[in-house]
Design a protein around this motif. Structure first.
Motif, PDB file in Angstrom:
ATOM      1  N   UNK A 182       0.543  -8.225  15.389  1.00  0.00           N
ATOM      2  CA  UNK A 182       1.536  -6.990  15.327  1.00  0.00           C
ATOM      3  C   UNK A 182       1.178  -6.606  13.944  1.00  0.00           C
ATOM      4  N   UNK A 183       1.656  -5.208  13.790  1.00  0.00           N
ATOM      5  CA  UNK A 183       1.481  -4.639  12.415  1.00  0.00           C
ATOM      6  C   UNK A 183       2.723  -3.542  12.396  1.00  0.00           C
ATOM      7  N   UNK A 184       3.133  -3.294  11.118  1.00  0.00           N
ATOM      8  CA  UNK A 184       4.201  -2.525  10.629  1.00  0.00           C
ATOM      9  C   UNK A 184       4.317  -2.298   9.251  1.00  0.00           C
ATOM     10  N   UNK A 185       5.151  -1.407   8.823  1.00  0.00           N
ATOM     11  CA  UNK A 185       5.293  -1.243   7.254  1.00  0.00           C
ATOM     12  C   UNK A 185       5.575  -2.285   6.369  1.00  0.00           C
ATOM     13  N   UNK A 186       5.001  -2.340   5.301  1.00  0.00           N
ATOM     14  CA  UNK A 186       5.067  -3.540   4.123  1.00  0.00           C
ATOM     15  C   UNK A 186       6.674  -3.646   3.810  1.00  0.00           C
ATOM     16  N   UNK A 187       7.062  -4.722   3.258  1.00  0.00           N
ATOM     17  CA  UNK A 187       8.192  -5.227   2.825  1.00  0.00           C
ATOM     18  C   UNK A 187       8.568  -4.864   1.603  1.00  0.00           C
ATOM     19  N   UNK A 188       9.735  -4.200   1.388  1.00  0.00           N
ATOM     20  CA  UNK A 188      10.595  -3.940   0.017  1.00  0.00           C
ATOM     21  C   UNK A 188       9.353  -3.168  -0.916  1.00  0.00           C
ATOM     22  N   UNK A 189       8.577  -2.303  -0.503  1.00  0.00           N
ATOM     23  CA  UNK A 189       7.754  -1.560  -1.353  1.00  0.00           C
ATOM     24  C   UNK A 189       8.819  -0.266  -1.846  1.00  0.00           C
ATOM     25  N   UNK A 190       8.456   0.519  -2.867  1.00  0.00           N
ATOM     26  CA  UNK A 190       8.934   1.491  -3.283  1.00  0.00           C
ATOM     27  C   UNK A 190       8.330   2.909  -2.944  1.00  0.00           C
ATOM     28  N   UNK A 191       7.033   2.798  -2.371  1.00  0.00           N
ATOM     29  CA  UNK A 191       6.278   3.921  -2.146  1.00  0.00           C
ATOM     30  C   UNK A 191       5.383   3.708  -0.876  1.00  0.00           C
ATOM     31  N   UNK A 192       5.030   4.786  -0.221  1.00  0.00           N
ATOM     32  CA  UNK A 192       4.247   4.459   0.980  1.00  0.00           C
ATOM     33  C   UNK A 192       4.976   3.328   1.995  1.00  0.00           C
ATOM     34  N   UNK A 193       6.287   3.742   1.904  1.00  0.00           N
ATOM     35  CA  UNK A 193       6.952   2.703   2.813  1.00  0.00           C
ATOM     36  C   UNK A 193       6.899   2.658   4.287  1.00  0.00           C
ATOM     37  N   UNK A 194       6.238   3.699   4.830  1.00  0.00           N
ATOM     38  CA  UNK A 194       5.870   3.576   6.254  1.00  0.00           C
ATOM     39  C   UNK A 194       4.518   3.421   6.664  1.00  0.00           C
ATOM     40  N   UNK A 195       3.559   3.079   5.620  1.00  0.00           N
ATOM     41  CA  UNK A 195       2.106   2.795   5.803  1.00  0.00           C
ATOM     42  C   UNK A 195       2.277   1.324   6.578  1.00  0.00           C
ATOM     43  N   UNK A 196       1.535   1.138   7.807  1.00  0.00           N
ATOM     44  CA  UNK A 196       1.726   0.098   8.576  1.00  0.00           C
ATOM     45  C   UNK A 196       0.496  -0.953   7.992  1.00  0.00           C
ATOM     46  N   UNK A 197       0.746  -1.585   7.130  1.00  0.00           N
ATOM     47  CA  UNK A 197      -0.460  -2.607   6.673  1.00  0.00           C
ATOM     48  C   UNK A 197       0.168  -3.977   6.315  1.00  0.00           C
TER      49      UNK A 197
END
Length: 225
Positions: free
Chosen positions: A182-197
């Motif tokens: 499965x893939x989704x947004x990274x956790x707790x980042x302050x930028x690119x919060x919707x990037x599904x990496x």
């Protein structure tokens, strides 16, 4: 369909890891990190603790605002610029260490944050390092817990995971079907919060809880970056 390119049980090679972090992230799921680091620094290597990766996050460099390398090379993030196959370890929030597998070619920043894992070897040793864990699924559930179980800290920044003589090594594990990833947004980042990496293996109880990032934190390079 399998995501792996290596033989199960074999050490990962530098060439196998010198690829885009997003691709590397999916391939690292199911891989095993083995640590022989001692419980007490300066003593002999201990029995190994091995974890099977079930959750990771990809980070690039200049094109990834969430990465520690977004603003260029510094003494702190130097290892993230390669060569591939080394461990990038950093201190975050003044209390935790996080570990990343460096990818891409020498001079180009990229790494994969190790977010969650199942302990598959040395469980008793892992419990000694994480006595507050309520159960074995929580031993390496989250990046700080994972590094704690393996005995990693900032002094291990730059360790070569592909070296047979290294106290910390990365091995290919059992194949992980693409259908279970499965893939989704990274956790707790302050930028690119919707990037599904962020990538994880569906059904594993060692996958960490998702927390959306925002302005309250500085980027964590997994934040790797």
């Amino acid at each position: 369909m399998s995501l792996h390119i290596g033989v199960p049980g074999a050490l990962a090679t530098r060439d196998e890891l010198a690829i885009d972090p997003v691709v590397a992230a999916t391939r690292l799921l199911g891989c095993v990190v083995e640590s022989r680091l001692p419980m007490v620094e300066g003593t002999e290597e201990s029995e190994p603790v091995s974890v099977r990766l079930v959750e990771v996050e990809a980070y690039r460099g200049a094109d990834d605002p969430a990465s520690h390398c977004y603003r260029g090379r510094t003494p702190r993030n130097d290892v993230m610029f390669g060569p591939a196959g080394h461990l990038y370890v950093y201190f975050v929030y003044g209390m935790h260490f996080c570990a990343n597998v460096v990818c891409l070619t020498d001079g180009v920043a990229g790494a994969v944050l190790l977010r969650g894992a199942e302990v598959v070897g040395g469980v008793e040793k892992a419990r000694e390092r994480r006595p507050s864990a309520r159960n074995d699924a929580e031993l390496a559930k989250g990046p700080a817990r994972l590094t704690s179980v393996l005995g990693l800290h900032r002094d291990h920044d730059g360790i070569d995971l592909t070296d047979p003589a290294s106290p910390v090594r990365l091995r290919w594990g059992a194949e992980v079907p693409a259908s279970s990833v499965r893939t989704g947004p990274r956790v707790g980042v302050a930028s690119a919060i919707s990037t599904p990496w962020r990538f994880w293996q569906d059904g594993s109880s060692a996958v960490s809880t998702y927390r959306r990032g925002g302005r309250r934190r500085t980027p964590t390079a997994g934040g790797t970056g």
